[in-house]
Design a protein around this motif. Structure first.
Motif, PDB file in Angstrom:
ATOM      1  N   LEU A  97      28.479  36.803  51.832  1.00 15.44           N
ATOM      2  CA  LEU A  97      27.603  37.415  52.834  1.00 15.44           C
ATOM      3  C   LEU A  97      28.403  37.827  54.070  1.00 15.44           C
ATOM      4  N   SER A  98      29.363  37.002  54.476  1.00 16.35           N
ATOM      5  CA  SER A  98      30.213  37.352  55.617  1.00 16.35           C
ATOM      6  C   SER A  98      30.982  38.636  55.342  1.00 16.35           C
ATOM      7  N   ILE A  99      31.502  38.762  54.147  1.00 13.55           N
ATOM      8  CA  ILE A  99      32.269  39.962  53.805  1.00 13.55           C
ATOM      9  C   ILE A  99      31.358  41.173  53.693  1.00 13.55           C
ATOM     10  N   LEU A 100      30.212  41.013  53.023  1.00 20.05           N
ATOM     11  CA  LEU A 100      29.307  42.149  52.828  1.00 20.05           C
ATOM     12  C   LEU A 100      28.733  42.669  54.144  1.00 20.05           C
ATOM     13  N   LEU A 101      28.404  41.781  55.068  1.00 19.10           N
ATOM     14  CA  LEU A 101      27.851  42.242  56.346  1.00 19.10           C
ATOM     15  C   LEU A 101      28.881  43.015  57.163  1.00 19.10           C
ATOM     16  N   THR A 122      33.580  37.378  63.715  1.00 18.07           N
ATOM     17  CA  THR A 122      35.036  37.424  63.574  1.00 18.07           C
ATOM     18  C   THR A 122      35.478  36.950  62.198  1.00 18.07           C
ATOM     19  N   LEU A 123      34.808  35.931  61.648  1.00 22.00           N
ATOM     20  CA  LEU A 123      35.164  35.428  60.327  1.00 22.00           C
ATOM     21  C   LEU A 123      34.979  36.500  59.260  1.00 22.00           C
ATOM     22  N   HIS A 128      37.133  40.474  55.514  1.00 22.72           N
ATOM     23  CA  HIS A 128      37.035  41.853  55.020  1.00 22.72           C
ATOM     24  C   HIS A 128      38.352  42.598  55.182  1.00 22.72           C
ATOM     25  N   ILE A 129      38.960  42.494  56.333  1.00 23.25           N
ATOM     26  CA  ILE A 129      40.215  43.216  56.575  1.00 23.25           C
ATOM     27  C   ILE A 129      41.309  42.724  55.629  1.00 23.25           C
ATOM     28  N   LYS A 130      41.406  41.407  55.441  1.00 24.80           N
ATOM     29  CA  LYS A 130      42.432  40.864  54.539  1.00 24.80           C
ATOM     30  C   LYS A 130      42.206  41.333  53.100  1.00 24.80           C
ATOM     31  N   LEU A 131      40.974  41.233  52.625  1.00 21.98           N
ATOM     32  CA  LEU A 131      40.677  41.671  51.255  1.00 21.98           C
ATOM     33  C   LEU A 131      40.858  43.173  51.096  1.00 21.98           C
TER      34      LEU A 131
END
Length: 185
Positions: A97-101, A122-123, A128-131
């Protein structure tokens, strides 16, 4: 002379494994989880809600549920209330959910703290940026969606086979007239 024996005290000393200590830590975790859970709704009220929302955004709701669920491991003795599989599923769901948002934010807003508070904080931006830099956008979204399906499977207790069968039943087959309403069409 008679030697006096020391009597054991009727109370056991508090240790990390004592029930009272576990319950105390469970209460502390439940309060922290509740603070995390409600922080997106009261983000302008106090500093703790603002800070939590800055780091977690709206994914704080799922992270709060995760922390509260972890506190159940300290509250309950019976294993019928808690499951390690469900805890892992909630953790994976919170990460996804953190990545998708954050995935849907434009690239220029990934460093804007106000925009991140309404997304995944921020998390989520960091994940997201790393992936995205390692895998690219398409592979990232595919992996996140697969992990999301696995998380739902772990949380609900259904198997991946049951999920597959449900999806197959949801897709209509060809009609007798030759009309097909499949996904390919």
């Amino acid at each position: 002379m008679a030697v006096k024996k020391k009597r054991k005290s009727s109370k056991d000393p508090l240790t990390i494994k004592s029930a009272e200590t576990k319950i105390l830590f469970g209460i502390i975790l439940a309060i922290i989880g509740l603070i995390i859970l409600i922080s997106p709704f009261f983000s302008t009220q106090t500093k703790i809600f603002t800070t939590t929302t800055q780091y977690l955004g709206y994914s704080a709701i799922s992270w709060g549920i995760f922390v509260i669920y972890i506190s159940f491991f300290l509250f309950f003795k019976k294993k019928s209330f808690i499951s390690k599989k469900q805890a892992i599923g909630i953790f994976i769901f919170s990460l996804c959910l953190s990545i998708l948002l954050t995935f849907w934010l434009p690239e220029e807003k990934l460093t804007d703290s106000v925009a991140l508070q309404t997304a995944a904080g921020t998390l989520g931006s960091f994940l997201h940026i790393k992936l995205h830099t390692v895998l690219g956008g398409l592979i990232e979204i595919i992996i996140v969606l697969v992990l999301l399906v696995i998380a739902v499977s772990l949380i609900s207790g259904t198997t991946l086979e049951q999920i597959r069968d449900f999806i197959e039943m949801s897709i209509p087959e060809k009609d007798s007239d030759g009309n097909s309403s499949s996904l390919r069409d």
